[in-house]
Design an enzyme around this catalytic site. Sequence first.
Site, PDB file in Angstrom:
ATOM      1  N   ASP A 276      15.758  86.010  -7.385  1.00  0.00           N
ATOM      2  CA  ASP A 276      17.004  86.642  -6.859  1.00  0.00           C
ATOM      3  C   ASP A 276      16.841  88.074  -6.422  1.00  0.00           C
ATOM      4  O   ASP A 276      17.175  88.223  -5.358  1.00  0.00           O
ATOM      5  CB  ASP A 276      18.104  86.430  -7.889  1.00  0.00           C
ATOM      6  CG  ASP A 276      18.787  85.078  -7.963  1.00  0.00           C
ATOM      7  OD1 ASP A 276      18.513  84.024  -7.283  1.00  0.00           O
ATOM      8  OD2 ASP A 276      19.390  84.944  -8.838  1.00  0.00           O
TER       9      ASP A 276
ATOM     10  N   ASP B 204      18.115  88.059 -12.419  1.00  0.00           N
ATOM     11  CA  ASP B 204      18.810  86.774 -12.089  1.00  0.00           C
ATOM     12  C   ASP B 204      20.370  86.882 -11.983  1.00  0.00           C
ATOM     13  O   ASP B 204      20.888  87.232 -13.158  1.00  0.00           O
ATOM     14  CB  ASP B 204      18.264  85.523 -13.061  1.00  0.00           C
ATOM     15  CG  ASP B 204      18.513  84.123 -12.456  1.00  0.00           C
ATOM     16  OD1 ASP B 204      18.193  83.999 -11.183  1.00  0.00           O
ATOM     17  OD2 ASP B 204      18.448  83.271 -13.061  1.00  0.00           O
TER      18      ASP B 204
ATOM     19  N   LYS C 224      23.932  85.182 -12.095  1.00  0.00           N
ATOM     20  CA  LYS C 224      24.684  83.910 -12.374  1.00  0.00           C
ATOM     21  C   LYS C 224      26.101  83.986 -12.324  1.00  0.00           C
ATOM     22  O   LYS C 224      26.659  85.106 -12.394  1.00  0.00           O
ATOM     23  CB  LYS C 224      24.322  83.436 -13.797  1.00  0.00           C
ATOM     24  CG  LYS C 224      22.815  83.323 -14.133  1.00  0.00           C
ATOM     25  CD  LYS C 224      22.358  82.168 -13.239  1.00  0.00           C
ATOM     26  CE  LYS C 224      20.891  81.844 -13.584  1.00  0.00           C
ATOM     27  NZ  LYS C 224      20.329  80.820 -12.600  1.00  0.00           N
TER      28      LYS C 224
END
Length: 351
Positions: free
Chosen positions: A245, A258, A260
């Site tokens: 990411d 990352d 989420k």
Amino acid sequence: MFILKRVVSGGGIIVPRCTSHSVRNFSACHCLRSTKRLSPYNTVDSERYSSLVKSVMTSRTSSQTPETLQEEDENIYGPVIKAQTSKSRQDERVPKILHQFLQSEETMEAEELESGPPVQIPLKRDKGSPFIPSVTRILQQTLSPEQIFYLERWKKRMIAELGEDGFKEYTQNLFRQGKLFHSALEGILTSGVTIKDKSSGTAEDPAEVQGYLESISHILDDIGAVRAIESTVQHDTLNYVGIVDCVARYRGVLCVIDWKTSDKPKPFLSNTYDNPVQVAAYAGALNSDGNYKYQVENGLIVVAYKDGTPAHAHQLSAELMLQYWKTWLLRLEDFAEQRSSHTSSVYAKNK
């Protein structure tokens, strides 16, 4: 003992008179009051009655014990297997080959490392080239029995609540919102505008992601020196690919980040399930990929919430990343064994 008796005088007046009787003659006197009634419980075997009471009370209370409740739950959902932590699993198993996480201890000068726009290497799947599995695919196909159990249990409950079509629409919306969120975040991180000025989103961003962007605004304030956005990494030795990411500095520390999204709060790292393993896998691939001229030892998992609640940021130190890297190597071994078993079974059928 003194007892009053009636004595009739000549004038017809009843005069009480005190007369003494012994105790043994007391029961013979029935003129004052009736004989005392005997309780039916007097004839009951008290010891046997006490045992009966204990038996009834025990049966009433034991029906609600944790043990019987667990039996009932197991009859409905199947046996519950307590999840083990990553550390406890590693104590039982170790990778057959401990591949290096860092490929080089040398790093570039800070000025050179931080210069230039973020790298964005697209994922290419050539028809003629051999198939290379992704990190997501490997993790999905090597879930532990307890992970599968809880995933299936959640799925059944959601279908019972929403129905088959409703659950399908729910998952599609989750995927679409996640994609829109990553797209909006990519625009923020790659734009020339200061992150702080756009961290809460703009009118151009879809309404569905405004809450997510507001949720991570305080995280973005600590993000700097973005080196990669939605960029492919590949580990040629271990033969897997992934799309990171983000690679950037969080509070001065270079991390694989990352992003989420979640409907439920995830304040602890343990709430993120396999996400730390995923981040370690991305970092290990990046460290071995020649397209990146630096090494990353740390990780960061950011969980954003749709209602704008401040996101939770879970930092993965270099020590934690090494632990999850070992777990990733074990998952790779499991995946290779599955593919080998599948190939053998197909060969046996066609033989």
